[in-house]
Design a protein around this motif. Sequence first.
Motif, PDB file in Angstrom:
ATOM      1  N   MET A   1       0.026  23.074  80.763  1.00 27.98           N
ATOM      2  CA  MET A   1       1.039  22.726  79.758  1.00 27.98           C
ATOM      3  C   MET A   1       0.476  21.653  78.829  1.00 27.98           C
ATOM      4  SD  MET A   1       4.959  21.387  80.274  1.00 27.98           S
ATOM      5  CE  MET A   1       5.467  22.949  80.993  1.00 27.98           C
ATOM      6  N   LYS A   2       0.375  21.971  77.554  1.00 24.96           N
ATOM      7  CA  LYS A   2      -0.229  21.057  76.584  1.00 24.96           C
ATOM      8  C   LYS A   2       0.839  20.156  75.963  1.00 24.96           C
ATOM      9  CE  LYS A   2      -3.597  20.844  72.840  1.00 24.96           C
ATOM     10  NZ  LYS A   2      -4.448  21.635  71.913  1.00 24.96           N
ATOM     11  N   LYS A   3       0.629  18.856  76.060  1.00 26.19           N
ATOM     12  CA  LYS A   3       1.597  17.855  75.605  1.00 26.19           C
ATOM     13  C   LYS A   3       1.022  17.131  74.394  1.00 26.19           C
ATOM     14  CE  LYS A   3       0.962  16.175  79.640  1.00 26.19           C
ATOM     15  NZ  LYS A   3       0.052  17.252  80.095  1.00 26.19           N
ATOM     16  N   VAL A   4       1.699  17.234  73.266  1.00 31.95           N
ATOM     17  CA  VAL A   4       1.165  16.734  71.998  1.00 31.95           C
ATOM     18  C   VAL A   4       2.167  15.820  71.304  1.00 31.95           C
ATOM     19  CG1 VAL A   4       0.367  17.402  69.696  1.00 31.95           C
ATOM     20  CG2 VAL A   4      -0.286  18.776  71.679  1.00 31.95           C
ATOM     21  N   ALA A   5       1.686  14.694  70.813  1.00 29.18           N
ATOM     22  CA  ALA A   5       2.505  13.816  69.970  1.00 29.18           C
ATOM     23  C   ALA A   5       2.336  14.229  68.521  1.00 29.18           C
ATOM     24  CB  ALA A   5       2.094  12.362  70.151  1.00 29.18           C
ATOM     25  N   THR A   6       3.445  14.472  67.847  1.00 31.27           N
ATOM     26  CA  THR A   6       3.409  14.715  66.407  1.00 31.27           C
ATOM     27  C   THR A   6       3.894  13.448  65.703  1.00 31.27           C
ATOM     28  OG1 THR A   6       5.677  15.601  66.345  1.00 31.27           O
ATOM     29  CG2 THR A   6       3.867  17.177  66.713  1.00 31.27           C
ATOM     30  N   ILE A   7       3.196  13.065  64.645  1.00 27.36           N
ATOM     31  CA  ILE A   7       3.587  11.883  63.869  1.00 27.36           C
ATOM     32  C   ILE A   7       3.868  12.326  62.443  1.00 27.36           C
ATOM     33  CG2 ILE A   7       2.941   9.585  63.054  1.00 27.36           C
ATOM     34  CD1 ILE A   7       0.999   9.365  65.386  1.00 27.36           C
ATOM     35  N   GLU A   8       5.116  12.224  62.034  1.00 24.45           N
ATOM     36  CA  GLU A   8       5.494  12.592  60.666  1.00 24.45           C
ATOM     37  C   GLU A   8       5.067  11.474  59.713  1.00 24.45           C
ATOM     38  OE1 GLU A   8       9.701  12.954  61.344  1.00 24.45           O
ATOM     39  OE2 GLU A   8       9.183  14.002  63.205  1.00 24.45           O
ATOM     40  N   ALA A   9       4.240  11.812  58.717  1.00 27.42           N
ATOM     41  CA  ALA A   9       3.721  10.776  57.818  1.00 27.42           C
ATOM     42  C   ALA A   9       3.448  11.366  56.441  1.00 27.42           C
ATOM     43  CB  ALA A   9       2.439  10.178  58.393  1.00 27.42           C
ATOM     44  N   ARG A  10       3.908  10.660  55.414  1.00 27.43           N
ATOM     45  CA  ARG A  10       3.642  11.079  54.037  1.00 27.43           C
ATOM     46  C   ARG A  10       3.607   9.854  53.139  1.00 27.43           C
ATOM     47  NH1 ARG A  10       8.675  11.773  50.962  1.00 27.43           N
ATOM     48  NH2 ARG A  10      10.441  11.204  52.292  1.00 27.43           N
ATOM     49  N   MET A  11       2.992  10.003  51.977  1.00 24.52           N
ATOM     50  CA  MET A  11       2.825   8.884  51.055  1.00 24.52           C
ATOM     51  C   MET A  11       4.004   8.708  50.109  1.00 24.52           C
ATOM     52  SD  MET A  11      -0.058   7.341  51.614  1.00 24.52           S
ATOM     53  CE  MET A  11      -0.543   6.532  50.077  1.00 24.52           C
ATOM     54  N   THR A  12       4.870   9.723  49.994  1.00 25.29           N
ATOM     55  CA  THR A  12       5.913   9.707  48.963  1.00 25.29           C
ATOM     56  C   THR A  12       7.268   9.265  49.493  1.00 25.29           C
ATOM     57  OG1 THR A  12       6.174  12.093  49.347  1.00 25.29           O
ATOM     58  CG2 THR A  12       4.793  11.415  47.487  1.00 25.29           C
ATOM     59  N   SER A  13       7.274   8.297  50.390  1.00 28.74           N
ATOM     60  CA  SER A  13       8.535   7.728  50.863  1.00 28.74           C
ATOM     61  C   SER A  13       9.335   7.177  49.684  1.00 28.74           C
ATOM     62  CB  SER A  13       8.252   6.611  51.870  1.00 28.74           C
ATOM     63  OG  SER A  13       9.409   5.859  52.147  1.00 28.74           O
ATOM     64  N   THR A  14      10.624   7.458  49.669  1.00 29.36           N
ATOM     65  CA  THR A  14      11.469   7.033  48.546  1.00 29.36           C
ATOM     66  C   THR A  14      11.568   5.513  48.445  1.00 29.36           C
ATOM     67  OG1 THR A  14      12.783   9.050  48.790  1.00 29.36           O
ATOM     68  CG2 THR A  14      13.749   7.257  47.492  1.00 29.36           C
ATOM     69  N   ARG A  15      11.803   4.848  49.578  1.00 31.91           N
ATOM     70  CA  ARG A  15      12.044   3.403  49.556  1.00 31.91           C
ATOM     71  C   ARG A  15      10.768   2.573  49.522  1.00 31.91           C
ATOM     72  NH1 ARG A  15      16.249   2.929  54.429  1.00 31.91           N
ATOM     73  NH2 ARG A  15      15.075   4.753  55.107  1.00 31.91           N
ATOM     74  N   LEU A  16       9.687   3.075  50.125  1.00 34.33           N
ATOM     75  CA  LEU A  16       8.434   2.320  50.157  1.00 34.33           C
ATOM     76  C   LEU A  16       7.264   3.289  50.083  1.00 34.33           C
ATOM     77  CD1 LEU A  16       7.269  -0.553  50.370  1.00 34.33           C
ATOM     78  CD2 LEU A  16       7.211  -0.264  52.855  1.00 34.33           C
ATOM     79  N   PRO A  17       6.950   3.776  48.867  1.00 35.87           N
ATOM     80  CA  PRO A  17       5.851   4.735  48.706  1.00 35.87           C
ATOM     81  C   PRO A  17       4.527   4.178  49.252  1.00 35.87           C
ATOM     82  CG  PRO A  17       7.148   4.583  46.690  1.00 35.87           C
ATOM     83  CD  PRO A  17       7.619   3.475  47.587  1.00 35.87           C
TER      84      PRO A  17
END
Length: 243
Positions: A1-17
């Motif tokens: 069973m493969k256990k993976v952490a996903t991290i949501e990340a982007r540069m275009t955040s509305t409040r703090l780009p």
Amino acid sequence: MKKVATIEARMTSTRLPGKVLMEACGKPMLELMIERVRRSKLLDDVVVATTTNREDDKVVAMCDRIGCTYYRGSEDDVLLRVLEAAQSVSADVIVELTGDCPCIDWRHIDYLLKYYLEHDYDFVANNTEQTFPDGFDIRIFSTKELARVNAATKDLKDHEHVSIYFPNNQDRFKCYNWCADKEERRPEYEVTLDEQGDYELIKRIFEGLYPNNPDFKCSEVIKFLDGHQNLLQYVTDIKRTQL
């Protein structure tokens, strides 16, 4: 069973780009977070779930530099992006994390992941009821169940916030929330990276703890804030988005 952490990340955040690449101790916040997540004893991989936007070429470049897996998908449909990121590395279990939690504690990840693996739950988390400081948020579920959710709902809120469908539909899913013990039960503390004031606070946390102990605990963040109450001025007036 493969256990993976996903991290949501982007540069275009509305409040703090650009917040995920803002630096503390000479490193981008996202790199510091990945470094902390990689200390987990139970995870098999970490994948950054970023977008196809040109602005996120910088996120990809950082991942390439430190040898971290990444996936590029939809900016708006975050649920689909996380699902596809997990599928791209053949993950069976998803540990969902967001890039605004650079102080995340791998010990929490391993505790909750072990609990998930040893019990019969569809969804486990530590923030359905907020008892830990905001910024240590973890949600765990299977890739198969997230695919079911993706097919079951077209609600934009569900697709923006990835996994809120689970606790919002407890008649269909068996859910568990891990509450903090007395030492770490400080929900009034906010160390989540949303606005400039958050950055100033988190930067000072890393400057105060990281040089002597890069593997600092959640409890040490709390102790640091207890001893530096003046730093809370940075986040006093920030209005958080409520799910």
